[in-house]
Every structure is written in C-alpha cells, then in structure tokens.
Design an enzyme around this catalytic site. Structure first.
Site, PDB file in Angstrom:
ATOM      1  N   LYS A   1       0.800  -1.310   0.000  1.00  0.00           N
ATOM      2  CA  LYS A   1       0.116   0.145   0.078  1.00  0.00           C
ATOM      3  C   LYS A   1       0.815   1.099   0.007  1.00  0.00           C
ATOM      4  O   LYS A   1       1.790   1.279   0.938  1.00  0.00           O
ATOM      5  CB  LYS A   1      -0.781   0.001   1.372  1.00  0.00           C
ATOM      6  CG  LYS A   1      -1.954   1.223   1.343  1.00  0.00           C
ATOM      7  CD  LYS A   1      -2.938   1.073   2.560  1.00  0.00           C
ATOM      8  CE  LYS A   1      -3.633   2.482   2.710  1.00  0.00           C
ATOM      9  NZ  LYS A   1      -4.505   2.353   3.778  1.00  0.00           N
TER      10      LYS A   1
ATOM     11  N   LYS B   1      -2.316  -1.685  -3.591  1.00  0.00           N
ATOM     12  CA  LYS B   1      -3.173  -0.556  -3.707  1.00  0.00           C
ATOM     13  C   LYS B   1      -2.515   0.834  -3.736  1.00  0.00           C
ATOM     14  O   LYS B   1      -1.331   0.906  -3.177  1.00  0.00           O
ATOM     15  CB  LYS B   1      -4.067  -0.368  -2.075  1.00  0.00           C
ATOM     16  CG  LYS B   1      -4.899   0.813  -1.977  1.00  0.00           C
ATOM     17  CD  LYS B   1      -5.349   0.570  -0.742  1.00  0.00           C
ATOM     18  CE  LYS B   1      -6.219   1.888  -0.618  1.00  0.00           C
ATOM     19  NZ  LYS B   1      -6.552   2.014   1.031  1.00  0.00           N
TER      20      LYS B   1
HETATM   21  C1  PBG Z   1      -7.481   3.431   5.862  1.00  0.00           C
HETATM   22  C2  PBG Z   1      -7.724   3.328   4.374  1.00  0.00           C
HETATM   23  C3  PBG Z   1      -7.521   4.188   3.069  1.00  0.00           C
HETATM   24  C4  PBG Z   1      -8.136   3.536   2.185  1.00  0.00           C
HETATM   25  C5  PBG Z   1      -8.522   2.236   2.617  1.00  0.00           C
HETATM   26  N1  PBG Z   1      -8.373   2.098   3.852  1.00  0.00           N
HETATM   27  C6  PBG Z   1      -7.297   5.539   3.455  1.00  0.00           C
HETATM   28  C7  PBG Z   1      -5.700   5.788   3.744  1.00  0.00           C
HETATM   29  O1  PBG Z   1      -4.813   4.980   3.898  1.00  0.00           O
HETATM   30  O2  PBG Z   1      -5.385   6.876   4.083  1.00  0.00           O
HETATM   31  C8  PBG Z   1      -8.144   4.272   0.831  1.00  0.00           C
HETATM   32  C9  PBG Z   1      -9.494   3.878  -0.040  1.00  0.00           C
HETATM   33  C10 PBG Z   1      -9.732   4.940  -1.183  1.00  0.00           C
HETATM   34  O3  PBG Z   1      -8.926   5.861  -1.356  1.00  0.00           O
HETATM   35  O4  PBG Z   1     -10.629   4.304  -1.682  1.00  0.00           O
HETATM   36  N2  PBG Z   1      -6.227   3.136   6.185  1.00  0.00           N
END
Ligand code: PBG
Length: 324
Positions: A194, A248
């Site tokens: 991520k 992601k």
């Molecule tokens: C929480 C999380 C996030 C997303 C999914 N879980 C945001 C982040 O890490 O700031 C992003 C999902 C999206 O942008 O659709 N940690």
C-alpha cells in the site's frame, strides 16, 4: 505460524469470489457506514457512493444483491465525539460496523462475502493509522490494539478482516489472536503493498480520516519505491498468514500487481481507489463512454493478475451489464 488454506474454501461465496472466472464475481463493492437512521449522505467527488446508516445500507445491499453483487467491503465512519487517541470505540461490540456485519450475515448468510476494513485512522482523533507518541507512530502498541479489534470483527461474523494500517507485523499478531480465540475460519485480507498515494483524497473526506498533522509516509510505501520493497511486503504478509494479498492503489501500480501476483502463492487483490474512481466519474457524464472506460480499467486489473477487484465502479458495472 498457522497457515490455514481452508479459510479461502470455507463457503460457496468465497470459492466463487476466488475461482469463478467471470469478472463480475471478482468485484467487491465498498460501503461507508455511519450511525443513526435514515442517513444517506452523498460524498464529494464520489457520485453514486453514499455514507449510510444501517437501515439504508441494508436496502442498498438488497438492490445490489439483485444485480449480482456478492462481495462487500465495509468501512466504518466515526462521529468526532467517539474518537480518541487509541480508537477505543472499536472495542465496543455494539459499534455500527459489527451491527452491520451481523445484519448482513443474518439476511444473506454465506451468500455474500463480507470484508471489513480494520484500521485505526477512522477512529483516532489524530487521524493516524497507528498510535502517536511524541510525534512518532508507535508500531508495536498499535499492532496489539489492531489484534484486539480484529477479534470483534471476527466475532461479528466477517469473512475477511481487511487490515489497511501498514504497521509491521500486524498480520502475524492478528492471526495469532484469531487462533487463540478459536476463530479458525476468519480470513485476513492484507493491504500488503500500500503506497502513500495522492489518490486517497475523496476516501479521506468520506471516512473523515485525514491525519490532523503530518502524513502517512512513515508507514505507507513511497510511491517511488521499486519492486523489491513491494515483494518484501507481500512475502512477509504471506508468511505471517494473510489469506489474500492486496496491492493499492490500482492503475498507477499495475506493474507491481503483476509482479506480486507472480511471486506469491496466495490470491491477489487490487484496490481501485477513490481518486481513480473520481477521475473517471468527473471525466464524462456520457454513460456509454464511461462504461467503455470502466471495462478497460477492470480488464487491465484482471490482465495484471488480480483475482479480486475492489472498486466503487462494481455497482454500475454490474447494473449496466458492463461486465459479465
Ligand atoms: C484506511 C484506508 C484508506 C483507504 C482504504 N483504507 C485511506 C488511507 O490509507 O489514507 C483508501 C481507499 C480509497 O481511497 O478508496 N487506512
């Protein structure tokens, strides 16, 4: 470490998600859940996606089930008054997220795969995904708290705990906590690879989860990082007992997705995130043009090796017959 390959085989819906070759059965639709009744708030830059109370959510899931949605991802949105430095509200088993899982499981049983986002950022007042002390993220105490909260997810009946925090070692601790509590069929879908991406903006507005100070760059990966770090993160989570490995965001990291899919012995998921969705939704109001874009994007994920595609487009793709 207890690896349980049977977790991914435990229900018909899990097997369909992972092994049916149709694109439609790979799609996971995200939902944002708020407290209250009759709430159906729109979200800036995410047309077609709402923040909903459980009663409204259940109607939405009913309609989505009718058009073929079988996999759902639930995000809790916390009112400011319930947030604190340690996301304590998540330890209450009456929390709306757990109520929603129980309601879905009561109504649909194992016909729907339920995934629940496990993170601290929506429930901490500082908005970070880990505890903060002296301006530093506290990795190990955050992981302990995540493992405690994971047990409530499991007891609510979720199929997969989707841990999105990016702390080191959390998959191992969550797996151990599940083992100790004899929760042997709850899966872990790890947001393993991520990135600290600029594409999460609309989500943070929707989930009210932006960090109050600083950014997430000490825990989420540097967008400039090469394949080695991606493969390290994926293989660590695989070894720690993750049942599904996620990359992601999606579109800017298709090359990473392909490498990860080729290197691990676990199903691979991709998250087509909020900023990617907004880009498409804001680009045209012509439904046919958008349909062609969505088809092309979803095909690219499948070609790059994704077994599972989490996408805000799932509903319109199925509803309009853009995918089969
Ligand atoms: C929480 C999380 C996030 C997303 C999914 N879980 C945001 C982040 O890490 O700031 C992003 C999902 C999206 O942008 O659709 N940690």
């Amino acid at each position: 470490m207890n690896i349980r390959p049977r977790i991914n085989r435990a229900t018909v819906a899990r097997r369909n998600l992972l092994h049916d070759s149709s694109l439609s059965s790979s799609l996971v639709q995200p939902y944002f859940i708020v407290e209250g009744q009759g709430v159906n708030d729109s979200i800036e830059n995410m047309p077609g996606i709402q923040r909903q109370s459980i009663d409204v959510l259940m109607n939405t899931i009913h309609d989505d089930f009718a058009i073929g949605i079988r996999n759902v991802m639930l995000f809790p949105v916390m009112p400011a008054g319930m947030k604190d430095p340690h996301a304590t509200a998540c330890l209450d088993d009456t929390m709306h997220l757990y109520q929603a899982v129980r309601a879905i499981k009561e109504a649909y049983g194992d016909q729907i795969v339920v995934m629940t986002d496990l993170c601290l950022c929506t429930s901490t007042d500082h908005g970070h995904c880990g505890f903060v002390e002296h301006n530093e993220i506290q990795n190990d105490s955050s992981v302990e708290q995540l493992a405690r909260i994971a047990l409530l997810h499991a007891k609510s009946g979720t199929d997969y705990i989707a841990c999105s925090d990016m702390m080191d070692g959390r998959v191992k601790h969550i797996r151990q906590a599940l083992e100790r509590a004899h929760q042997h069929t709850t899966g872990i879908m790890s947001y393993a690879v991520k990135y600290a991406s600029a594409f999460y903006g609309p989500f943070r507005g929707a989930a009210d989860s932006s960090p109050e100070t600083g950014d997430r760059r000490t825990y989420q990966m540097d967008p400039r990082a090469g394949y080695k770090e991606a493969l390290l993160e994926a293989s660590l989570d695989e070894a720690e007992g993750a049942d599904i490995i996620m990359v992601k965001p999606g579109l800017p990291y298709l090359d990473v997705l392909r490498r990860v899919a080729d290197s691990i012995n676990r199903p691979t998921a991709v998250y087509n995130v909020s900023g990617e969705y907004s880009m498409v939704m804001n680009s045209t109001s012509d439904g046919a043009a958008r349909g062609a874009m969505v088809q092309e994007i979803l095909a690219s994920f499948q070609r790059a090796g994704a077994d599972i595609i989490v996408s805000y487009h799932a509903r319109e793709a199925l509803g309009n017959g853009w995918v089969v």
